[in-house]
Scaffold this motif. Structure first.
Motif, mmCIF file in Angstrom:
data_model
loop_
_atom_site.group_PDB
_atom_site.id
_atom_site.type_symbol
_atom_site.label_atom_id
_atom_site.label_comp_id
_atom_site.label_asym_id
_atom_site.label_seq_id
_atom_site.Cartn_x
_atom_site.Cartn_y
_atom_site.Cartn_z
ATOM 1 N N GLY A 138 -36.803 -97.019 -19.046
ATOM 2 C CA GLY A 138 -37.669 -96.210 -19.149
ATOM 3 C C GLY A 138 -37.420 -94.607 -17.859
ATOM 4 N N ARG A 139 -36.628 -95.091 -17.510
ATOM 5 C CA ARG A 139 -36.515 -93.765 -16.109
ATOM 6 C C ARG A 139 -35.416 -93.343 -16.017
ATOM 7 N NH1 ARG A 139 -39.091 -97.685 -13.827
ATOM 8 N NH2 ARG A 139 -37.562 -98.749 -12.580
ATOM 9 N N GLY A 140 -34.017 -93.473 -16.683
ATOM 10 C CA GLY A 140 -33.681 -93.105 -17.064
ATOM 11 C C GLY A 140 -31.931 -94.006 -16.646
ATOM 12 N N GLY A 141 -32.454 -95.031 -16.627
ATOM 13 C CA GLY A 141 -31.109 -95.905 -15.858
ATOM 14 C C GLY A 141 -30.792 -96.750 -16.974
ATOM 15 N N ALA A 142 -29.205 -97.492 -17.053
ATOM 16 C CA ALA A 142 -29.393 -98.434 -18.708
ATOM 17 C C ALA A 142 -28.333 -98.811 -17.972
ATOM 18 C CB ALA A 142 -29.551 -97.824 -19.038
ATOM 19 N N VAL A 143 -28.363 -100.770 -18.187
ATOM 20 C CA VAL A 143 -27.456 -101.705 -17.999
ATOM 21 C C VAL A 143 -26.663 -101.737 -19.346
ATOM 22 C CG1 VAL A 143 -28.097 -102.260 -15.658
ATOM 23 C CG2 VAL A 143 -28.577 -103.187 -17.616
ATOM 24 N N HIS A 144 -25.503 -102.629 -19.902
ATOM 25 C CA HIS A 144 -24.748 -103.248 -21.320
ATOM 26 C C HIS A 144 -24.845 -105.005 -20.569
ATOM 27 C CE1 HIS A 144 -20.655 -103.412 -20.617
ATOM 28 N NE2 HIS A 144 -20.831 -102.606 -19.483
ATOM 29 N N LEU A 145 -25.490 -105.353 -21.912
ATOM 30 C CA LEU A 145 -24.468 -106.268 -21.705
ATOM 31 C C LEU A 145 -23.567 -107.142 -22.257
ATOM 32 C CD1 LEU A 145 -28.025 -107.973 -21.718
ATOM 33 C CD2 LEU A 145 -26.692 -107.648 -19.662
ATOM 34 N N GLY A 146 -22.254 -106.640 -22.593
ATOM 35 C CA GLY A 146 -21.482 -106.384 -23.833
ATOM 36 C C GLY A 146 -21.278 -105.738 -25.374
ATOM 37 N N PRO A 155 -12.979 -109.126 -30.846
ATOM 38 C CA PRO A 155 -11.554 -110.467 -30.730
ATOM 39 C C PRO A 155 -10.089 -108.523 -30.325
ATOM 40 C CG PRO A 155 -12.314 -110.121 -32.467
ATOM 41 C CD PRO A 155 -13.370 -109.643 -32.038
ATOM 42 N N VAL A 156 -11.409 -107.626 -30.406
ATOM 43 C CA VAL A 156 -10.088 -106.451 -30.216
ATOM 44 C C VAL A 156 -10.718 -105.552 -29.100
ATOM 45 C CG1 VAL A 156 -9.487 -106.581 -32.564
ATOM 46 C CG2 VAL A 156 -11.274 -104.465 -32.065
ATOM 47 N N VAL A 157 -11.386 -105.811 -28.204
ATOM 48 C CA VAL A 157 -11.917 -104.625 -27.554
ATOM 49 C C VAL A 157 -11.539 -105.927 -25.696
ATOM 50 C CG1 VAL A 157 -13.929 -104.297 -25.634
ATOM 51 C CG2 VAL A 157 -13.932 -103.972 -28.258
ATOM 52 N N ASP A 158 -10.723 -105.084 -25.222
ATOM 53 C CA ASP A 158 -10.313 -105.299 -24.159
ATOM 54 C C ASP A 158 -11.318 -104.881 -23.291
ATOM 55 O OD1 ASP A 158 -9.670 -102.309 -23.729
ATOM 56 O OD2 ASP A 158 -7.721 -102.666 -23.916
ATOM 57 N N ALA A 159 -11.507 -105.170 -21.584
ATOM 58 C CA ALA A 159 -12.260 -105.013 -20.607
ATOM 59 C C ALA A 159 -12.278 -103.340 -20.254
ATOM 60 C CB ALA A 159 -11.906 -105.424 -19.619
ATOM 61 N N GLN A 160 -10.881 -102.842 -20.272
ATOM 62 C CA GLN A 160 -11.173 -101.623 -20.143
ATOM 63 C C GLN A 160 -12.326 -100.959 -21.684
ATOM 64 O OE1 GLN A 160 -7.082 -99.152 -19.723
ATOM 65 N NE2 GLN A 160 -8.161 -97.710 -19.008
ATOM 66 N N THR A 161 -11.676 -101.267 -22.664
ATOM 67 C CA THR A 161 -12.360 -100.218 -23.452
ATOM 68 C C THR A 161 -13.956 -100.897 -23.307
ATOM 69 O OG1 THR A 161 -10.460 -100.544 -24.773
ATOM 70 C CG2 THR A 161 -12.517 -100.339 -25.982
#
Length: 669
Positions: A222-230, A250-256
């Motif tokens: 809520g203050r401009g910060g965000a994290v993702h969980l894959g 199955p088609v997403v590698d670590a970099q993508t």
């Protein structure tokens, strides 16, 4: 900080499996839960699982779950200090979020700005493009005439995808491959958009052929910060509705994954997003490293359990923590995904009838062991046409993708729902597709599958169905309420044996002749209670479930991982049906057009007495938030039996298309 500092009381402004799922976390955290319910849901599972429940209106969603004053009144009556909206209904309604704030009640979701920006596909698309998030070429049709839309469509290039700007869930989406198709598609999209969202503004985008649908779970502070969980792979869709979802893709590698996650977090941060949300992307099959923003869903997603399975994070708990100002509690650093999870959505629908939604009473419900099941039903639940037909989600988790797919198939085979048609057999067929097993699917895979045919029952199912007939005929004998059983030749009260076979017609129309020999006498002594006499029926062998619908006479059997339903026929009726099947000309088509399911007539596309061609749309019926067109089976003259606004029942004849040239009719027609 302890869990007790979260909230004292939370009202769940939803129903079905998501209401039960939220209540489960509230109970674990020691938070008092309030359920709301409509007339149709007075006996629904979420009502009795909550600590308190409040009636808020009639069966129609507009009179209950979408009724903002009623929901807020329920919150005030029960002293709720927060409202969890679930998904659907009011979960992405900016007016509801603002009303909660005005009432001094915490809305467990983003603020009004995020809801307004991301709740409109056009605004969201234009907004995120300014933050470096890639978007699909397209344009807004707001304020444009059809002629102007046609000009812009030519500039953008066909094929195009029409989408309601205010919508979601695939409702109102239309694919247009040429200028000739555009006017009709625009009219349909607007009509569905108005009915579903109260807004017929449209967005047109370049259609990405053979795409994959990848979405990223985010948590914003809520203050401009965000994290993702894959990410989650949501490519297996039918009519733009997700059917099977998995994590990771199955088609997403670590970099993508990091690039996708960064783009999703940028989109969330651009509106100071608060809570759990999902940023959806379309990915070209030939270029899985190239992705485009579709939309942001400012709520919990139906498929959130697969993310919970591979991350170990309770997303509802995180929503509560963020809404209470405590912030998310997730492991620091890059997301770590453990194993693989797959979810299947179980719908009350008939895949063999074009996936038309089904209604009825649940005679038996049993969840699979070894898998997570989030369900909306229990024994005795009534599935109506008032709401979405999804009745459960089955989620399997394993060390790798192959193991998760196998575990999900096994869990679906163990899932028992008798009394209402479901898509479980179709889900198992879908999981077995080579492209699904190999992970090489695209969003058109289901459309390319052959039409689904109801599997024929196995010998065990037929034998058990014959048992039910034998027992029922024995018990009813000549009782005046026996219905169909009175007409079964060869049966009489307490008869020692059947003198004729049992004739059964399965859901696919196949007729079976089954002997019931040796089943007429229960194993217990006759002097024991009647309940003991029929103990074999009440407690069948493991893996076998048997029920009879007293209202319709339909027999339901689950055996060997397959659910089958049967109608009992007399010998005469079985013979008539067999002869009719043999005599039927494969080229013939029935002039009567029946309603495929209960619903409302929302559009009539022809006039009474008009000449039509095969395939022409005659009328459209809306049911369970979906529009079902009824088309002419052959060339002829149409006679309408209904008009716009009429409520129709399943199999009611709504129109007749008489064959134009009598000489072209099949002989004997």
């Amino acid at each position: 900080m302890s869990d007790q500092t979260l909230f004292d009381t939370v009202l769940v402004a939803n129903r079905g499996e998501i209401a039960r799922r939220v209540i489960r976390t509230l109970r674990r955290l020691g938070i008092r839960s309030i359920a709301v319910y409509s007339d149709a849901d007075v006996n629904a599972p979420h009502v009795h699982e909550a600590d308190e429940a409040v009636h808020i209106g009639g069966s129609a969603a507009s009179a209950s779950y979408l009724n903002i004053p009623a929901v807020l009144d329920a919150a005030r009556q029960t002293g709720a200090d927060a409202i969890h909206p679930g998904y659907g209904f009011l979960s992405e309604n900016a007016a509801f979020g603002a009303a909660c704030a005005e009432a001094g009640i915490v809305f467990i979701g983003p603020d009004a700005r995020a809801l307004e920006v991301m709740g409109d596909k056009i605004r969201a698309r234009d907004h995120v493009s300014g933050y470096g998030v890639p978007i699909v070429p397209g344009f807004s049709a707001a304020g444009m005439t059809d002629a102007e839309i046609g000009e812009r469509a030519e500039e953008t290039g066909y094929p195009l995808l029409i989408k309601p700007s205010a919508g979601g869930g695939g409702k109102g989406m239309e694919v247009v491959r040429s200028a000739a198709e555009l006017p009709g598609a625009l009219a349909t999209a607007r009509r569905v958009a108005r009915a579903s969202f109260g807004d017929d503004t449209l967005l047109l985008e370049r259609l990405i052929e053979r795409p994959r649908h990848i979405e990223v779970q985010v948590l914003g502070d809520g203050r401009g910060g965000a994290v993702h969980l894959g990410e989650r792979e949501c490519t297996l869709q039918r009519r733009h509705q997700k059917v099977i979802e998995e994590s990771p893709s199955p088609v997403v590698d670590a970099q993508t994954r990091e690039r996708l996650g960064a783009a999703a977090c940028a989109a969330a941060a651009s509106v100071d997003y608060r809570g759990a949300g999902t940023v959806e992307f379309i990915v070209a099959t030939a270029r899985p490293d190239e992705f485009f923003f579709i939309e942001m869903n400012t709520r919990l997603q139906v498929e959130h359990p697969v993310t919970e399975a591979v991350t170990g994070v309770d997303l509802v708990e995180q929503q509560l923590r963020i809404a209470a100002g405590l912030g998310a509690d997730v492991p620091p650093g890059p997301v770590q995904l453990r194993g693989h999870a797959v979810e299947a959505r179980v719908y009350a629908e008939d895949p063999a009838r074009g996936f038309l939604p089904a209604t009825g009473r649940v005679l038996q419900w049993d969840e699979a062991a070894g898998a997570r099941t989030d369900s909306a039903v229990e024994h005795g639940s009534v599935i109506t046409a008032d709401y979405d037909p999804m009745v459960a989600k089955v989620i399997a988790h394993a060390e790798d993708r192959a193991g998760a797919l196998a575990a999900l198939d096994a869990a679906l085979a163990e899932t028992v729902l008798l009394g209402v048609d479901t898509n479980i057999a179709f889900l198992r067929e879908l999981l077995a597709q080579p492209d699904v097993q190999a992970g090489t699917m695209d969003t058109g895979l289901i459309d390319r599958m052959p039409p689904f045919a109801t599997p024929e029952p196995g010998e065990e199912s037929l034998r058990r169905a014959a048992q039910v007939v034998a027992l029922t005929a024995r018990r009813w004998g000549s009782h005046e309420t026996a219905g169909v059983w009175q007409s079964l030749p060869g049966w009489r009260s307490a008869a020692p044996a059947a003198t004729t076979p049992v004739f059964l017609q399965d859901a696919g129309g196949h007729i079976h002749s089954v002997a019931a020999e040796g089943l007429q006498e229960p194993s217990e002594p006759a002097a024991e209670a009647e309940e003991a006499e029929y103990a074999w029926f009440a407690m069948p062998p493991d893996g076998v479930w048997m029920e009879m619908d007293d209202d319709t006479g339909t027999i339901w059997i689950h055996a060997e991982g397959l659910t089958s339903s049967f109608r009992v026929l007399t010998r005469r009726r079985a013979g008539e049906l067999r002869r009719a099947s043999l005599a039927k000309d494969a080229a013939a088509s029935d002039p009567d057009l029946p309603a495929p399911m209960p619903g409302a007539v929302v559009a009539v596309h022809v006039t009474d007495g008009q000449a039509v061609a095969a395939g022409d749309r005659i009328l459209s019926i809306e049911a369970m938030k979906m529009e079902h067109p009824i088309t002419a089976p052959h060339e002829g003259t149409v006679r309408l039996h209904v008009s716009v606004g009429d409520q129709v029942q399943r199999d009611q004849v709504v129109a007749v298309v008489s064959i134009s040239d009598p000489s072209s009719a099949p002989e004997g027609a």
